[in-house]
Design an enzyme around this catalytic site. Structure first.
Site, PDB file in Angstrom:
ATOM      1  N   HIS A 126      56.413  18.085  21.930  1.00 11.30           N
ATOM      2  CA  HIS A 126      55.398  19.332  21.948  1.00 11.30           C
ATOM      3  C   HIS A 126      55.230  19.708  20.454  1.00 11.30           C
ATOM      4  O   HIS A 126      56.101  20.218  20.004  1.00 11.30           O
ATOM      5  CB  HIS A 126      55.462  20.387  22.673  1.00 11.30           C
ATOM      6  N   HIS A 150      43.168  16.598  25.197  1.00  9.59           N
ATOM      7  CA  HIS A 150      44.253  17.398  26.082  1.00  9.59           C
ATOM      8  C   HIS A 150      43.204  18.211  26.778  1.00  9.59           C
ATOM      9  O   HIS A 150      43.959  19.603  26.999  1.00  9.59           O
ATOM     10  CB  HIS A 150      45.432  17.784  25.318  1.00  9.59           C
ATOM     11  N   HIS A 193      43.100  23.660  28.515  1.00  9.04           N
ATOM     12  CA  HIS A 193      44.321  23.034  29.321  1.00  9.04           C
ATOM     13  C   HIS A 193      44.560  23.521  30.657  1.00  9.04           C
ATOM     14  O   HIS A 193      45.540  24.428  31.128  1.00  9.04           O
ATOM     15  CB  HIS A 193      45.682  23.901  28.432  1.00  9.04           C
ATOM     16  N   ASP A 235      52.011  16.751  22.422  1.00  8.71           N
ATOM     17  CA  ASP A 235      51.020  17.606  23.092  1.00  8.71           C
ATOM     18  C   ASP A 235      50.569  19.166  22.675  1.00  8.71           C
ATOM     19  O   ASP A 235      51.790  19.842  22.202  1.00  8.71           O
ATOM     20  CB  ASP A 235      51.570  17.703  24.628  1.00  8.71           C
ATOM     21  N   ASP A 236      49.747  19.738  23.198  1.00 19.77           N
ATOM     22  CA  ASP A 236      49.528  21.136  23.128  1.00 19.77           C
ATOM     23  C   ASP A 236      48.819  21.828  21.725  1.00 19.77           C
ATOM     24  O   ASP A 236      49.054  23.106  21.434  1.00 19.77           O
ATOM     25  CB  ASP A 236      50.504  21.935  23.722  1.00 19.77           C
TER      26      ASP A 236
END
Length: 757
Positions: free
Chosen positions: A258, A157, A161, A106-107
């Site tokens: 991540h 995603h 955010h 993620d991210d």
């Protein structure tokens, strides 16, 4: 000597023909160039808004929902597998087959950590599924291309955010659509995979977020949760990351790591050890699509949520031997081109904003350095010139000629001549009527003032009128002024005293704004006191005065004739003649106590036209005398010192000055409101202190400084537009004619000693 100079027909037509500005009055500004200047500023603002949106998640609130109920969510969703889809309009969850790991990240993307994660996956020959933030995709498209080319899978995603459970349906749709465009522009694909920010296992589905998943499911998206969380974002240590990411009892799992969003050093250390550990336990690795495809092949028993996990071959999705990236779609048509446009726009912003920030830093340093230099040198100038025993040389008592060029000055000419008649220094007054059609010459003659001569000529322009006046002058020292200006009784006497030094060829006087009771007038009053007269003190000390103001200046007649008189090559004949005198070896100085009162433009339109002419004329004069930078000896002082300072402070700095305000707004919105506002106020305070000192030197009342904050903002934008307008005119080869501003005659003859009124 003839009163009417010889002029070519072309010259007479050029000056006598009304300009476009004169014809259309207030609708005066040449539209294409103004629009171009405005578009440049709008483009800058757009770039900053885009960059701010990408960098700081503007509009994205930082709220994270943690206590919502899931009473309205079907139990099969909360207790089901981590892969949620809505095939056929029915919500279904799917689990990952035993001994199978779906590595998800993620991210990202991140130009440092994501690239290192990709190298680890490539070395270990396993795929990953990356849930990407759209704003980062648009900033680092190359990383995404590498990711997809390597055979990894990507999902959405969101773009900024944000917790979607707080957002409207339109905001959710925009977050998804913008990320899809970023993917299309970066890698030429779109995706059907989605993971919500701040989600984890299925029990994160609550009453607020469930409608979001339903809407996305109806659009064909598969939402992905997790079975195991490495919690690497907490940086708990490598051993704990590996432990928490390991599923129990041989179960299959979607595992969360991540690849961005902070320091991922521990993640990079833990990831290869984790992969090797799981392989040693007999696990295989696949993507979300691989897990879905394996579940479908296992039949209905492996598909429904809550059912037994589907079996899978665990084939590496990058090899293409059995598992395809079903989540990816090739971007085509408008989506592809809009995505490429987004990536291009972001690339421009990524290049421009650091460059503009650097430019702002340079401008800021230059502005502060200028203020510091002005304060130090202005104080030195004031102390030198106001010493009790200071003298230029022998006092100047001989009469001088005052030249008053006049074109349609019926409102002002009487005040001008009456003020000269009160002079305490012996003068002759030469009024050169430049083809006026409003009776200016007749008014001048009807006053019956002594020592006044009216010289008539066909309309040929201000430079020609001044040259005619110089030829008509009876004395060696000539004072030049505008037809709308009034002098104090001691003005001429103060102005000519520097000619006691034989090296002095010209003297600049202290021009004051007479109509200062309006907002625009007060702004110009501040500008004259601080921006012009404080500057002149500095340039005087440096020996490179760039301009003798047209409103009040004095010259040695022979010096003017030696350099060819007032040139008609530029619109800034005052700057032109001043530089020419420097290059001829004459000294040019400033007489602060020689005050003249002039009528400043009363409207924004008139102010624009005046500053447009000034800035364009200054550019012309600087270009004409560009060779001065190569001049040697004392005559080259202006080229070595004055030319760079004028270019920096009168052209370059004003063009970039709006960055101060634009970046302040940018920082207030996207960075830190309090710190940005304090920084802007600190710069304003420096300017106020500088202005206050200038007002003190000129013995002006401080109340006008209350107008300064708004004046600084308004003038920065105005001068930006004017300078861009002038620059475009110069670059396109445009010719700007002389423009006569409308006068009211409201500036009357001052009372003796009224300098601070």
């Amino acid at each position: 000597m003839p009163e009417t100079p010889t002029n070519s027909p072309a010259r007479r037509r050029r000056h006598a023909t009304p300009t476009r500005i004169e014809r259309v009055g207030r609708q005066a500004m040449p539209k294409p160039r103004v629009i171009f200047a405005v578009l440049l500023l709008a483009g800058l603002v757009s770039v900053l808004l885009l960059d701010g949106y990408l960098r700081s998640e503007v509009g994205g609130d930082q709220r994270i929902r943690s206590d919502a109920s899931n009473s309205e969510v079907p139990d099969s969703m909360v207790d089901g597998g981590p892969i949620l889809s809505f095939a056929g309009g029915r919500a279904r969850t799917r689990s990952v087959a035993d001994k199978t790991i779906v590595l998800t990240f993620d991210d990202g993307p991140d130009p440092e950590y994501t690239e290192k994660v990709l190298r680890i996956l490539d070395d270990q020959d396993v795929p990953g599924t990356f849930f990407l933030i759209g704003s980062l995709v648009s900033r680092y498209p190359g990383v995404v291309r590498d990711m997809v080319d390597q055979g990894n899978e990507v999902g959405i995603h969101t773009f900024t955010h944000v917790d979607l459970s707080y957002q409207s349906a339109s905001r959710v749709k925009r977050e998804i659509a913008q990320t899809q465009l970023a993917l299309a522009g970066a890698a030429g694909i779109t995706t059907t995979l989605f993971r919500a920010p701040y989600s984890s296992t299925n029990d994160a589905i609550d009453n607020e977020s469930w409608p979001v998943y339903q809407r996305l499911g109806a659009l064909g998206y598969t939402s992905v949760f997790i079975d195991a969380d490495s919690e690497d974002w907490q940086e708990p240590g490598v051993s704990k990351i590996i432990k928490w990411a390991t599923p129990k009892n041989g179960d299959g799992a979607v595992v969360l790591f991540h690849d961005a969003g902070g320091d991922r050093t521990e993640t990079l250390e833990a990831l290869p050890r984790y992969i090797e550990k799981m392989k040693a336990k007999g696990y295989t690795f696949t993507t979300v699509s691989g897990a879905q495809q394996a579940g479908e092949q296992a039949g209905p028993g492996g598909a429904p949520g809550g059912g037994p996990p589907a079996e899978t071959s665990g084939t590496d999705t990058r090899t293409g031997t059995g598992v395809e990236q079903m989540a990816h779609r090739k971007a085509t048509g408008a989506t592809l081109w809009e995505g490429r446009a987004l990536i291009a726009a972001v690339a421009v912003a990524e290049w421009c904003v650091p460059g503009l920030a650097t430019g702002l830093a340079v401008v800021g340093v230059a502005v502060l350095a200028r203020f510091g230099l002005m304060l130090v040198l202005a104080r030195r100038h004031h102390r030198q010139r106001n010493r009790r025993r200071f003298t230029w040389g022998p006092p100047v008592y001989e009469p001088v000629s005052v030249i008053v060029p006049a074109y349609n000055e019926k409102e002002c000419i009487a005040n001008t001549l009456n003020s000269l008649a009160a002079s305490t220094h012996p003068i002759e007054i030469v009024v050169v009527d430049d083809g006026s059609t409003d009776g200016t010459a007749e008014i001048a003659e009807s006053l019956g003032l002594p020592n006044v001569r009216v010289v008539r000529q066909e309309n040929a322009g201000k430079s020609a009128a001044l040259n005619n006046g110089v030829r008509q002058a009876a004395y060696d020292i000539v004072v030049m002024m505008d037809g709308d200006t009034v002098f104090e009784p001691d003005t001429v006497r103060e102005l000519v005293q520097p000619f006691g030094d034989e090296r002095v060829g010209a003297v600049a006087g202290n021009a004051k704004v007479g109509n200062r009771d309006t907002l625009i007038g007060a702004w110009q009053h501040i500008e004259y006191v601080m921006g012009f007269n404080l500057d002149r003190r500095m340039y005087d000390v440096l020996g490179c005065m760039p301009t003798i103001p047209g409103a009040i200046g004095a010259f040695r007649r022979r010096a003017v004739l030696d350099v060819g008189g007032m040139s008609e090559d530029t619109l800034a004949e005052d700057t032109d003649i001043t530089i020419a005198l420097h290059r001829a070896g004459w000294r040019v100085v400033y007489a602060e106590h020689a005050r003249a009162w002039t009528e400043a433009p009363a409207t924004v339109g008139q102010l624009w036209r005046q500053r447009y002419r000034w800035s364009y004329g200054t550019m012309q004069a600087l270009w004409k005398h560009r060779g001065s930078v190569l001049d040697k000896g004392p005559s080259g002082r202006f080229g070595r010192i004055g030319m760079p300072l004028v270019v920096l402070f009168q052209i370059v700095t004003p063009v970039f000055a709006p960055l101060i305000d634009v970046f302040t707004v940018y920082a207030m919105i996207f960075v830190d409101l309090k710190a940005s506002l304090l920084a802007w106020l600190a710069v304003l305070l420096v300017q106020l202190l500088c202005a206050a000192y200038a007002f003190r030197l000129d013995q002006e009342k401080y109340r006008y400084l209350l107008m300064m904050p708004l004046q600084q903002i308004a003038y920065r934008q105005l001068m930006y537009l004017v300078l861009i307008h002038s620059g475009v005119t110069a670059l396109t080869g445009g010719r700007l004619r002389w423009q006569k501003l409308k006068r009211t005659g409201e500036v009357g003859a001052p009372r003796p000693g009224a300098g601070a009124a």
